[in-house]
Design a protein around this motif. Structure first.
Motif, mmCIF file in Angstrom:
data_model
loop_
_atom_site.group_PDB
_atom_site.id
_atom_site.type_symbol
_atom_site.label_atom_id
_atom_site.label_comp_id
_atom_site.label_asym_id
_atom_site.label_seq_id
_atom_site.Cartn_x
_atom_site.Cartn_y
_atom_site.Cartn_z
ATOM 1 N N LYS A 173 13.237 72.771 -4.728
ATOM 2 C CA LYS A 173 13.158 71.396 -5.249
ATOM 3 C C LYS A 173 14.012 70.459 -4.408
ATOM 4 C CE LYS A 173 12.340 72.619 -10.110
ATOM 5 N NZ LYS A 173 12.932 72.622 -11.479
ATOM 6 N N LEU A 174 15.218 70.916 -4.057
ATOM 7 C CA LEU A 174 16.076 70.103 -3.194
ATOM 8 C C LEU A 174 15.420 69.879 -1.837
ATOM 9 C CD1 LEU A 174 19.614 71.648 -3.892
ATOM 10 C CD2 LEU A 174 18.829 69.385 -4.570
ATOM 11 N N HIS A 175 14.845 70.945 -1.295
ATOM 12 C CA HIS A 175 14.145 70.824 -0.008
ATOM 13 C C HIS A 175 13.023 69.793 -0.104
ATOM 14 C CE1 HIS A 175 15.349 75.061 1.661
ATOM 15 N NE2 HIS A 175 16.380 74.303 1.380
ATOM 16 N N HIS A 176 12.277 69.827 -1.202
ATOM 17 C CA HIS A 176 11.141 68.917 -1.367
ATOM 18 C C HIS A 176 11.607 67.459 -1.333
ATOM 19 C CE1 HIS A 176 7.311 67.343 -2.770
ATOM 20 N NE2 HIS A 176 7.942 66.716 -3.753
ATOM 21 N N VAL A 177 12.675 67.150 -2.086
ATOM 22 C CA VAL A 177 13.200 65.783 -2.113
ATOM 23 C C VAL A 177 13.652 65.362 -0.714
ATOM 24 C CG1 VAL A 177 15.066 64.317 -2.978
ATOM 25 C CG2 VAL A 177 13.876 65.872 -4.544
ATOM 26 N N LEU A 178 14.349 66.248 -0.022
ATOM 27 C CA LEU A 178 14.890 65.904 1.298
ATOM 28 C C LEU A 178 13.803 65.763 2.348
ATOM 29 C CD1 LEU A 178 18.056 68.156 1.166
ATOM 30 C CD2 LEU A 178 18.027 65.664 1.219
ATOM 31 N N TRP A 179 12.802 66.640 2.320
ATOM 32 C CA TRP A 179 11.702 66.506 3.277
ATOM 33 C C TRP A 179 10.932 65.216 3.051
ATOM 34 C CZ3 TRP A 179 11.857 68.488 7.677
ATOM 35 C CH2 TRP A 179 12.250 69.806 7.927
#
Length: 421
Positions: A173-179
């Motif tokens: 989820k964190l990766h998704h927001v950052l990407w």
């Protein structure tokens, strides 16, 4: 199985962190830590070497350009705006009991997120709610999943591997927001006027001037480091400070008296910091008595080294028990008592660098955002205490100092009443 060395006490930890810092400056292979950092593609968990030094130097320079400094071009104005927003939010409770952990976390997240990708969140923002939930789960999971870090094959065992499975979902989820943010920044990148951390990083990805081989994946992991570190640790420290202030009305009264004498009815600025020794002492005592990251991140030796009579081979995991520094009665008599005056000399001046005190660790792996954290904590704490009196709700005992130990050391949920002054 592998050996892990734990260093306790000021002499041993100062030797490793300060006197021979480079010999203890690497990171070990730790399953969960590698899981959330892409096996060292970030800045916090990357092994010792030119890659680490280049990334850290670059990140520090960018954060300084973005306002992690005192004086012209500082983030002070933005931090003060967030402090005012937090005061307005607290005023909405009209002196009624409330748990303000979420509001405090949003406030600190807004400072770091404005530096990272140029945006802030409202207190009820759904995206931030999900982001906060993911951050909490990762921080707690890093501690709860230690058995899997010791025995990585357990990640394949149903039931036992639930912590790892859940944490990995939150990492995604964190990766998704950052990407999504990286994609948005790439689309609107102004090469002549970089606005925030991601802009500066994307320019470096294209130019390769200062960080050899930097990729967008490195940028994503570096940004995640800064958001995790810049939210949980500072928010936790402020919550502990307010808890102890509520628990000790006489100390709170002294803070109010100093603020009123020095500042009057206006609001604090960084220029007041040197004139408010007791306010600063309260924050330092909070960092001592409740070290928010009590064991830091694990270190590893960069070569064979001898500590006292012990031989430690190259690559050995070393854990630094910072908590042991801060409760050593040799340096801190009656260490479980909250006493800001430990940090004041006979003339009432602040003692900035006492022995056996390293809340931000030290040496090559010292906390990158220490300067920003100290700015935030001073401005938020002093502004809140200038604006409110904090007390325990009627009919309830004062908040206790029990804690939740994840990667950070957080207070258990507690309620206070904030009465406007």
């Amino acid at each position: 199985m592998e050996d892990v060395v734990v260093l306790n006490g000021y002499t041993a930890i100062k030797d490793a962190l300060v006197d021979r810092s480079e010999l203890f400056a690497s990171r070990p292979q730790v399953y969960f830590l590698d899981l959330i950092t892409g096996n060292g593609k970030d800045m916090a968990a990357v092994r010792w070497g030119p890659g680490f030094r280049q990334r850290k130097r670059f990140a520090y320079t960018v954060l300084k350009n973005l306002g992690m400094k005192v004086g012209r071009g500082s983030m002070e104005g933005h931090i003060r705006e967030e402090a005012n927003c937090l005061c307005s939010r607290m005023a909405e409770y009209k002196g009624q009991p409330f748990d303000f952990a979420h509001d405090v976390t949003v406030t600190f997240a807004n400072v770091i997120c404005s530096m990272m990708f140029g945006k802030r969140y409202d207190y009820g923002d759904e995206t931030f709610q999900e982001l906060k939930k993911a951050i909490d789960a990762v921080v707690i999971g890093l501690a709860a999943g230690q058995v899997i870090s010791v025995f990585p094959f357990l990640r394949f065992v149903p039931g036992v591997n639930r912590v790892a499975t859940d944490m990995f979902q939150h990492v995604l989820k964190l990766h998704h927001v950052l990407w999504e943010e990286i994609s948005r920044h790439r689309e609107h990148l102004d090469r002549k006027n970089p606005r925030d951390f991601l802009d500066f990083c994307l320019l470096e990805v294209d130019q390769q001037d200062k960080v050899e081989g930097l990729t967008e994946e490195n940028v994503m992991y570096m940004a995640m480091d800064l958001i995790l570190a810049g939210t949980e640790t500072t928010a936790g420290t402020l919550l502990w400070a307010l808890l102890y202030i509520t628990q000790n009305p006489a100390i709170q009264q002294k803070v109010h008296e100093e603020l009123d004498a020095v500042i009057g009815v206006s609001l604090p600025t960084l220029s007041h910091r040197s004139q408010l020794p007791y306010v600063n002492a309260c924050l330092l005592e909070t960092m001592r008595i409740r070290t928010v990251v009590p064991f830091a991140l694990p270190h590893a030796t960069t070569q064979d080294v001898k500590v006292r009579e012990f031989h430690i081979p190259k690559g050995t995991q070393v854990i630094l028990n910072l908590y042991s520094l801060h409760v050593d009665p040799t340096y801190w008599p009656d260490p479980e008592r909250f006493d800001p005056e430990r940090f004041l000399d006979a003339e009432g001046n602040i003692i900035n660098k006492p022995e056996s005190f390293m809340p931000f660790a030290g040496g090559r792996r010292v906390c990158l955002g220490e300067k920003l954290a100290r700015m935030e904590l001073f401005l938020f704490f002093s502004t809140l205490l200038q604006s409110f009196t904090f007390r325990t709700p009627e009919g309830t005992p004062p908040p206790n100092t029990d804690y939740v130990l994840g990667l950070t050391w957080s207070p258990r949920p507690f309620q206070v009443c904030a009465t406007p002054r």
